[in-house]
Enzyme design. Structure first.
Site, PDB file in Angstrom:
ATOM      1  N   HIS A 115     -12.432  -6.353   9.653  1.00  0.00           N
ATOM      2  CA  HIS A 115     -11.104  -6.455   9.055  1.00  0.00           C
ATOM      3  C   HIS A 115     -10.265  -5.208   9.301  1.00  0.00           C
ATOM      4  O   HIS A 115      -9.046  -5.295   9.447  1.00  0.00           O
ATOM      5  CB  HIS A 115     -11.234  -6.694   7.545  1.00  0.00           C
ATOM      6  CG  HIS A 115      -9.955  -7.058   6.874  1.00  0.00           C
ATOM      7  ND1 HIS A 115      -9.323  -8.269   7.083  1.00  0.00           N
ATOM      8  CD2 HIS A 115      -9.172  -6.367   5.996  1.00  0.00           C
ATOM      9  CE1 HIS A 115      -8.207  -8.310   6.369  1.00  0.00           C
ATOM     10  NE2 HIS A 115      -8.094  -7.177   5.697  1.00  0.00           N
ATOM     11  N   TYR A 158       0.827  -1.204   0.000  1.00  0.00           N
ATOM     12  CA  TYR A 158       0.000   0.000   0.000  1.00  0.00           C
ATOM     13  C   TYR A 158       0.865   1.260   0.000  1.00  0.00           C
ATOM     14  O   TYR A 158       2.078   1.208   0.199  1.00  0.00           O
ATOM     15  CB  TYR A 158      -0.958  -0.034   1.193  1.00  0.00           C
ATOM     16  CG  TYR A 158      -1.802  -1.282   1.192  1.00  0.00           C
ATOM     17  CD1 TYR A 158      -2.636  -1.567   0.110  1.00  0.00           C
ATOM     18  CD2 TYR A 158      -1.737  -2.207   2.233  1.00  0.00           C
ATOM     19  CE1 TYR A 158      -3.392  -2.721   0.073  1.00  0.00           C
ATOM     20  CE2 TYR A 158      -2.491  -3.365   2.207  1.00  0.00           C
ATOM     21  CZ  TYR A 158      -3.317  -3.623   1.131  1.00  0.00           C
ATOM     22  OH  TYR A 158      -4.057  -4.781   1.095  1.00  0.00           O
ATOM     23  N   ASP A 218     -14.253 -10.453  11.024  1.00  0.00           N
ATOM     24  CA  ASP A 218     -13.284 -10.348   9.940  1.00  0.00           C
ATOM     25  C   ASP A 218     -13.498 -11.492   8.964  1.00  0.00           C
ATOM     26  O   ASP A 218     -13.703 -12.646   9.377  1.00  0.00           O
ATOM     27  CB  ASP A 218     -11.860 -10.400  10.500  1.00  0.00           C
ATOM     28  CG  ASP A 218     -10.813 -10.450   9.402  1.00  0.00           C
ATOM     29  OD1 ASP A 218     -11.017  -9.772   8.372  1.00  0.00           O
ATOM     30  OD2 ASP A 218      -9.820 -11.172   9.561  1.00  0.00           O
ATOM     31  N   TRP A 267     -10.591  -5.183  -3.124  1.00  0.00           N
ATOM     32  CA  TRP A 267      -9.133  -5.053  -3.009  1.00  0.00           C
ATOM     33  C   TRP A 267      -8.539  -4.604  -4.339  1.00  0.00           C
ATOM     34  O   TRP A 267      -7.677  -3.713  -4.378  1.00  0.00           O
ATOM     35  CB  TRP A 267      -8.504  -6.381  -2.585  1.00  0.00           C
ATOM     36  CG  TRP A 267      -7.027  -6.250  -2.326  1.00  0.00           C
ATOM     37  CD1 TRP A 267      -6.425  -5.820  -1.180  1.00  0.00           C
ATOM     38  CD2 TRP A 267      -5.972  -6.525  -3.260  1.00  0.00           C
ATOM     39  NE1 TRP A 267      -5.054  -5.822  -1.327  1.00  0.00           N
ATOM     40  CE2 TRP A 267      -4.749  -6.243  -2.588  1.00  0.00           C
ATOM     41  CE3 TRP A 267      -5.937  -6.975  -4.575  1.00  0.00           C
ATOM     42  CZ2 TRP A 267      -3.514  -6.417  -3.205  1.00  0.00           C
ATOM     43  CZ3 TRP A 267      -4.705  -7.143  -5.202  1.00  0.00           C
ATOM     44  CH2 TRP A 267      -3.515  -6.864  -4.512  1.00  0.00           C
ATOM     45  N   SER A 270      -3.454  -8.068   7.373  1.00  0.00           N
ATOM     46  CA  SER A 270      -3.971  -8.450   6.068  1.00  0.00           C
ATOM     47  C   SER A 270      -2.833  -8.877   5.139  1.00  0.00           C
ATOM     48  O   SER A 270      -2.096  -9.802   5.462  1.00  0.00           O
ATOM     49  CB  SER A 270      -4.797  -7.298   5.496  1.00  0.00           C
ATOM     50  OG  SER A 270      -5.618  -7.734   4.441  1.00  0.00           O
ATOM     51  N   TYR A 271      -2.663  -8.212   3.991  1.00  0.00           N
ATOM     52  CA  TYR A 271      -1.579  -8.567   3.072  1.00  0.00           C
ATOM     53  C   TYR A 271      -0.236  -8.547   3.801  1.00  0.00           C
ATOM     54  O   TYR A 271       0.632  -9.395   3.560  1.00  0.00           O
ATOM     55  CB  TYR A 271      -1.571  -7.567   1.905  1.00  0.00           C
ATOM     56  CG  TYR A 271      -0.801  -7.987   0.674  1.00  0.00           C
ATOM     57  CD1 TYR A 271       0.585  -8.127   0.693  1.00  0.00           C
ATOM     58  CD2 TYR A 271      -1.464  -8.228  -0.523  1.00  0.00           C
ATOM     59  CE1 TYR A 271       1.293  -8.493  -0.446  1.00  0.00           C
ATOM     60  CE2 TYR A 271      -0.756  -8.593  -1.667  1.00  0.00           C
ATOM     61  CZ  TYR A 271       0.608  -8.731  -1.624  1.00  0.00           C
ATOM     62  OH  TYR A 271       1.303  -9.095  -2.752  1.00  0.00           O
TER      63      TYR A 271
END
Length: 580
Positions: free
Chosen positions: A291, A48, A256, A164, A116-117
């Site tokens: 999330h 990001y 989540d 996403w 997350s990622y």
């Protein structure tokens, strides 16, 4: 913590280029003390942009004695190469750790952190046992890219996958424009798509979303690889998690979409790691979170002390990392969970809880829900309830474990968390099974699943299940939900077509919860065949999700059996009351 906290006035930051084995250079920002003595490194690998990185705990980590490295993943921000989601994170992560070990400001210990990622990029390397890796903190991370990230029991997680890719398309076009590239036509197509997300969700075939795929080819690739297990095995870390040798703090949320993954990561490593030390040093924190929201407010409820701030989550994470690099026994409990309904944090020794009373509550042919098993009878084959599933008019998503913003007509109905299901009451394509009014509080804490005996007239279909808390005032708030695609009922590696009219047993994984159903409330289980746009619409044709067109849509007649020969029930992990 073993060292005195220093002020931040002596902190410096600098840009660095980290070379990968194939010659690509990844950009990173290094934050460290100007004094220069070697320190443990906290590595964050993110796809990001800088704005999304501002929430990372850089200053607290520096105060805790770390140098901090925030690296842009391949093909993002200032890093070279092309982003193919998740495909290069293992080798790039390993190369980055090796580079860090050679820096004069590194003491040879590397920890990793992020949600997350960013969490998945940690698990992508931990099973390879890189030299110097000391601990990881994967937050809201899935366990498998195929059946966990992109799909859920075979159904495409349309809302999160498109969401996403929409986010990353916007960031990628912005980065290209900053570099002076002409992205005018691509921006025009992208803005046209995002102005009408309702139509975008309904676009068929899904591969026709060129405003996304022309910028991020991974969108099309994910769809094309649905039936190709070798691709997912090549990029997946699922089978390597038991080789993890380092302590880990797994953090998740009851609402989540990757809750199933967080729990599976914890149990897989804590129960199956080859290293006894790793098995003994896995930790789990689950809050009433979505999330991306850890405030303690989710859906239509506020959970009081359920916020990350109330449980001092950041402090616990940094303390865990500091203790890991210092080699001192951790002061963190093995498991910390927030019990909704009671609205309290509780420490446990394991997951699932050893004292669980596993109960089956049966779907009754009259629409009831109870622990009473259906009695055998001559009319067994006739004890079923039916509904018609029309993929043209799917049941809309109403809260739950989603990663979708907004809702129909500008509302918030798609957004995650416990949301009132009464807006769906007029629909005839949902079967509702309601239990009696509870005479005392009932705690349900642990994994949830529904066993369904069902038949369909179509060549393929979906079955969904929701556990719902019905309040005395009539509110019906979702607690947990799941879905299974009929042809993937044995798993995505074992597709098995269904014979129309044939009764099959299906297991629907609802992940887990920790919920006290209060005295005067009722438990309810809803069964349907769609949850859109959280999941794609099953056409009934048996085609892969990316190949479906509107011409493939087939109306399906569904039968849910509630007999002794073919019982359907929810498995409830009931925690005995201390008063007993």
């Amino acid at each position: 913590m073993t060292e005195t906290i220093e002020t931040l006035t002596s902190t410096s930051s600098e840009s660095a280029g980290v070379p990968m084995r194939d010659g690509v250079v990844l950009a990173a920002t290094v934050y460290r003390r100007s004094s220069g003595e070697p320190r443990p490194v906290l590595l964050v690998r993110t796809p990001y942009n800088e704005q999304m990185s501002r929430t990372l705990p850089v200053a607290p980590a520096l105060e805790a004695g770390f140098a901090v490295v925030v690296q842009n993943c391949r093909g993002t921000a200032r890093s070279e190469g092309e982003l193919w989601a998740f495909e290069n994170e293992t080798q790039d992560g390993l190369d980055t750790i090796e580079w860090l070990l050679g820096q004069p400001w590194s003491n040879g210990q590397v920890c990793m952190f992020g949600p997350s990622y960013l969490g998945m990029s940690q698990l992508a390397v931990s099973g390879h046992r890189p030299k110097g890796l000391a601990a990881i903190v994967p937050i809201v991370a899935t366990h498998h890219y195929r059946d966990g990230l992109v799909f859920n029991q075979g159904a495409l997680q349309l809302g999160q996958a498109l969401g996403w890719h929409t986010l990353k398309t916007a960031q990628t076009l912005g980065e290209r424009a900053t570099r002076g590239e002409d992205v005018g036509s691509q921006l025009g197509a992208f803005f046209a798509m995002t102005r009408d997300m309702e139509s975008s969700y309904r676009t068929l075939p899904l591969t026709a979303l060129s405003a996304i795929s022309d910028v991020l080819p991974s969108w099309t690739k994910w769809l094309e690889q649905e039936t190709e297990p070798d691709y997912w095995k090549r990029i997946s870390y699922a089978d390597r998690r038991t080789r993890t040798e380092v302590p880990a703090l797994h953090v998740g949320g009851w609402f989540d979409l990757f809750l199933r993954g967080t729990l599976d990561n914890f149990t897989t490593i804590s129960q199956g790691a080859e290293s006894a030390e790793a098995r003994a040093n896995q930790h789990l924190i689950i809050g009433p979170w979505t999330h991306a929201d850890y405030t303690g407010a989710a859906g239509e409820l506020f959970f009081g002390a359920g916020s990350a701030l109330a449980v001092r989550l950041e402090e616990q994470q940094l303390r865990f990392l500091r203790e890991s690099v210092d080699g001192t026994p951790t002061t963190l409990p093995t498991v910390q969970i927030f019990v909704m309904g009671a609205n309290v944090w509780r420490v446990e020794n394991e997951w699932p809880l050893a004292r669980t009373d596993w109960q089956k509550w049966y779907l009754q042919p009259g629409g009831g829900l109870s622990p009473q098993e259906p009695a055998p009878g001559a009319d067994d084959d006739d004890r079923w309830l039916g509904f018609t599933h029309d993929p043209h008019h799917p049941v809309p998503t109403v809260g739950g474990g989603t990663l979708i913003q907004g809702g129909p007509d500008g509302g918030a109905g798609y957004m995650p968390g416990p949301r009132d299901q009464r807006g769906l009451d007029a629909r005839t394509d949902i079967l509702r099974f309601t239990g009696p009014v509870l005479e005392q509080d009932m705690e349900v804490t642990g994994p949830l699943r529904v066993t369904l005996h069902a038949a369909t007239s179509a060549r393929d279909t979906d079955f969904t299940a929701k556990l719902i808390d019905v309040w005395p005032d009539g509110r019906a708030l979702g607690v947990a939900d799941g879905i299974v695609r009929a042809r993937y009922r044995h798993g995505m590696d074992e597709p098995a077509p269904v014979e129309p009219g044939q009764v099959y047993e299906y297991t629907i994984d609802l992940a887990a919860t920790s919920q006290v159903f209060k005295k005067g409330h009722r438990l309810r289980v809803d069964i349907a065949s769609s949850n859109f746009p959280c999941y794609d619409r099953n056409s009934g044709s048996g085609k892969p999700a990316g190949d479906v067109t509107a011409e493939d849509f087939t109306t399906a007649e569904q039968q849910i059996f509630c007999s002794a020969a073919h019982p359907s029930y929810i498995h409830l992990p009931v925690i005995p009351s201390k008063e007993k």
